[in-house]
Design a protein around this motif. Sequence first.
Motif, PDB file in Angstrom:
ATOM      1  N   LYS A 124       0.970  -1.331  -0.565  1.00 58.16           N
ATOM      2  CA  LYS A 124      -0.299   0.196   0.356  1.00 58.16           C
ATOM      3  C   LYS A 124       0.910   1.350  -0.249  1.00 58.16           C
ATOM      4  N   ASP A 125       1.624   1.138   0.838  1.00 60.28           N
ATOM      5  CA  ASP A 125       2.836   2.377   1.100  1.00 60.28           C
ATOM      6  C   ASP A 125       3.315   2.398  -0.850  1.00 60.28           C
ATOM      7  N   LYS A 126       3.800   1.791  -1.710  1.00 57.66           N
ATOM      8  CA  LYS A 126       4.072   1.726  -2.988  1.00 57.66           C
ATOM      9  C   LYS A 126       3.578   2.735  -3.391  1.00 57.66           C
ATOM     10  N   TYR A 127       2.303   1.991  -3.284  1.00 63.04           N
ATOM     11  CA  TYR A 127       0.752   2.252  -3.594  1.00 63.04           C
ATOM     12  C   TYR A 127       0.600   3.882  -4.091  1.00 63.04           C
ATOM     13  N   LYS A 128       0.544   3.910  -2.139  1.00 60.17           N
ATOM     14  CA  LYS A 128       0.775   5.846  -2.443  1.00 60.17           C
ATOM     15  C   LYS A 128       1.451   6.873  -2.923  1.00 60.17           C
ATOM     16  N   LYS A 129       2.921   5.902  -2.872  1.00 59.53           N
ATOM     17  CA  LYS A 129       3.362   6.869  -3.768  1.00 59.53           C
ATOM     18  C   LYS A 129       4.006   7.153  -5.223  1.00 59.53           C
ATOM     19  N   LEU A 130       3.540   5.976  -5.331  1.00 59.32           N
ATOM     20  CA  LEU A 130       2.825   5.668  -7.192  1.00 59.32           C
ATOM     21  C   LEU A 130       1.835   7.063  -8.142  1.00 59.32           C
ATOM     22  N   TRP A 131       0.852   7.677  -6.542  1.00 61.26           N
ATOM     23  CA  TRP A 131      -0.487   7.763  -7.123  1.00 61.26           C
ATOM     24  C   TRP A 131       0.280   8.989  -6.904  1.00 61.26           C
ATOM     25  N   LYS A 132       1.045   9.527  -6.121  1.00 61.28           N
ATOM     26  CA  LYS A 132       1.215  11.116  -5.990  1.00 61.28           C
ATOM     27  C   LYS A 132       1.928  11.321  -6.782  1.00 61.28           C
ATOM     28  N   GLU A 133       2.920  10.409  -7.064  1.00 63.57           N
ATOM     29  CA  GLU A 133       3.938  10.604  -8.943  1.00 63.57           C
ATOM     30  C   GLU A 133       3.496  10.853  -9.451  1.00 63.57           C
ATOM     31  N   TYR A 134       2.022  10.430 -10.030  1.00 59.51           N
ATOM     32  CA  TYR A 134       0.977  10.079 -11.302  1.00 59.51           C
ATOM     33  C   TYR A 134       0.096  11.810 -11.095  1.00 59.51           C
ATOM     34  N   VAL A 135      -0.481  11.998  -9.921  1.00 60.05           N
ATOM     35  CA  VAL A 135      -1.121  12.900  -9.704  1.00 60.05           C
ATOM     36  C   VAL A 135      -0.031  14.375  -9.863  1.00 60.05           C
ATOM     37  N   LYS A 136       0.887  14.292  -9.383  1.00 57.03           N
ATOM     38  CA  LYS A 136       2.086  15.247  -9.775  1.00 57.03           C
ATOM     39  C   LYS A 136       2.497  15.650 -11.430  1.00 57.03           C
ATOM     40  N   ASP A 137       2.399  14.473 -12.533  1.00 56.89           N
ATOM     41  CA  ASP A 137       3.127  14.649 -13.253  1.00 56.89           C
ATOM     42  C   ASP A 137       1.440  13.332 -14.074  1.00 56.89           C
ATOM     43  N   PRO A 138       1.290  13.909 -14.010  1.00 56.61           N
ATOM     44  CA  PRO A 138       0.340  12.962 -15.270  1.00 56.61           C
ATOM     45  C   PRO A 138       0.516  12.179 -15.957  1.00 56.61           C
ATOM     46  N   ALA A 139       1.019  12.937 -17.083  1.00 50.22           N
ATOM     47  CA  ALA A 139       1.974  12.723 -17.789  1.00 50.22           C
ATOM     48  C   ALA A 139       3.362  12.112 -18.433  1.00 50.22           C
ATOM     49  N   LYS A 140       3.732  11.738 -17.003  1.00 41.53           N
ATOM     50  CA  LYS A 140       4.905  11.124 -17.563  1.00 41.53           C
ATOM     51  C   LYS A 140       5.328  10.122 -18.255  1.00 41.53           C
ATOM     52  N   ASN A 141       4.506   9.334 -17.706  1.00 44.87           N
ATOM     53  CA  ASN A 141       3.990   7.896 -18.066  1.00 44.87           C
ATOM     54  C   ASN A 141       4.224   7.442 -20.001  1.00 44.87           C
ATOM     55  N   MET A 142       2.895   8.683 -20.244  1.00 46.55           N
ATOM     56  CA  MET A 142       2.329   8.907 -21.666  1.00 46.55           C
ATOM     57  C   MET A 142       3.859   9.652 -22.121  1.00 46.55           C
ATOM     58  N   ARG A 143       4.660  10.205 -21.876  1.00 51.46           N
ATOM     59  CA  ARG A 143       5.550  10.595 -22.178  1.00 51.46           C
ATOM     60  C   ARG A 143       6.982   9.363 -22.378  1.00 51.46           C
ATOM     61  N   ASN A 144       6.916   8.742 -21.326  1.00 53.08           N
ATOM     62  CA  ASN A 144       7.686   7.385 -21.439  1.00 53.08           C
ATOM     63  C   ASN A 144       7.739   6.405 -22.657  1.00 53.08           C
ATOM     64  N   MET A 145       6.152   6.714 -22.759  1.00 51.44           N
ATOM     65  CA  MET A 145       6.147   5.640 -23.915  1.00 51.44           C
ATOM     66  C   MET A 145       6.453   6.133 -25.393  1.00 51.44           C
ATOM     67  N   ARG A 146       6.108   7.326 -25.697  1.00 50.07           N
ATOM     68  CA  ARG A 146       6.515   8.564 -26.481  1.00 50.07           C
ATOM     69  C   ARG A 146       8.022   7.306 -26.647  1.00 50.07           C
ATOM     70  N   ASN A 147       8.653   7.757 -25.352  1.00 48.47           N
ATOM     71  CA  ASN A 147      10.235   8.031 -25.683  1.00 48.47           C
ATOM     72  C   ASN A 147      10.240   6.222 -25.890  1.00 48.47           C
ATOM     73  N   MET A 148       9.755   5.490 -26.256  1.00 49.41           N
ATOM     74  CA  MET A 148      10.457   4.070 -26.190  1.00 49.41           C
ATOM     75  C   MET A 148       9.854   4.087 -27.400  1.00 49.41           C
ATOM     76  N   ALA A 149       8.740   4.913 -28.333  1.00 51.45           N
ATOM     77  CA  ALA A 149       8.659   4.630 -29.591  1.00 51.45           C
ATOM     78  C   ALA A 149       9.256   5.570 -30.450  1.00 51.45           C
ATOM     79  N   ASP A 150       9.697   6.482 -30.021  1.00 53.77           N
ATOM     80  CA  ASP A 150      11.080   7.401 -30.384  1.00 53.77           C
ATOM     81  C   ASP A 150      12.887   6.728 -30.463  1.00 53.77           C
ATOM     82  N   ASN A 151      12.533   5.296 -30.135  1.00 53.10           N
ATOM     83  CA  ASN A 151      13.952   5.050 -30.026  1.00 53.10           C
ATOM     84  C   ASN A 151      14.052   3.461 -30.827  1.00 53.10           C
ATOM     85  N   GLY A 152      12.804   3.404 -31.290  1.00 60.83           N
ATOM     86  CA  GLY A 152      12.206   2.748 -32.398  1.00 60.83           C
ATOM     87  C   GLY A 152      11.753   1.116 -32.003  1.00 60.83           C
ATOM     88  N   GLU A 153      11.431   0.912 -30.415  1.00 60.16           N
ATOM     89  CA  GLU A 153      10.267   0.114 -30.084  1.00 60.16           C
ATOM     90  C   GLU A 153       9.588   0.164 -30.718  1.00 60.16           C
TER      91      GLU A 153
END
Length: 298
Positions: free
Chosen positions: A224-253
């Motif tokens: 639960k503590d780990k989930y709370k931490k991940l949730w706070k990070e998501y609320v602070k920066d909702p587009a972070k995971n989306m940018r990571n996926m975009r970087n994967m696509a740009d790197n040819g994955e």
Amino acid sequence: MKKNILFCLLLSICTHAQINRFFYEYKYVPDINNKTNIINEMMLLDIDAKGSNYYSHKRFIFDSTMVANIEKQITGGGALNFQEGGNPGTVNYKVTKSYPDFKTYLFTRIFADQYKVNEDQKPEWKILSEKQKIGEYTAQKATTSYGGREWIAWFSTEIPIQDGPYKFYGLPGLIIKLEDTTGTHVMTLVGNKTIKAPAKETKEIENGDVKVIFGGLQEIEITKDKYKKLWKEYVKDPAKNMRNMRNMADNGENVIIKHIDSNGNEITDPNKAAREREKIVKESLAKNNNPIEPDLVK
């Protein structure tokens, strides 16, 4: 080369031959500032000898329909259309408990990541003498503090099962009704039946060079503590995971990214897509500020 396509759905979460299915009407207020907006969703509590599963009936129907539609497309040949249709409901989580230790997990997600959150808190009940008739059952009152809320439960020894909706259990009978003291989360038993021969947890559909696997995605098990931490990070920066996926696509994955705005139009500018994502998430959080378990997302 065969193309494998993987989907993780709530479909078929029970695998045993005999299931006692209890139907709970779940009424809740998503926005504490607008108590006139009450969402009504039917929830299922499936119980067998090994444990229980609590999940949305509407989501179950939605996932079942999706599987049937995709199976029809595959067997009929031609291109696949994975466009979602129908109403998936508003409750996307599920809760499982294993017997006899009542090991409890919450299955939920943050953006595209699926999580299996280990519950480390047991409901501590105070059983009171007050009784009342709820439906066809005589129920007794109990109270507990759990997840950032004060709860009132009405249980009946006429159904000698120490379980209930969501993460609640441990009373001398099944919980017939559960509500928080604000009256904004209420779960009431409205029926039950016995079902047989549920589908398998994982379903594979194959035709030619296409193979679709439903229910095979492994959730990430965390505390639960780990989930709370991940949730706070998501609320602070909702587009972070989306940018990571975009970087994967740009790197040819082998990742295909499409950004869609609130009107259903594709956004080709990554920066604009990130801003749109942040806007959508913040608007959603503002309108859904009354979660069932506030401690988990504070």
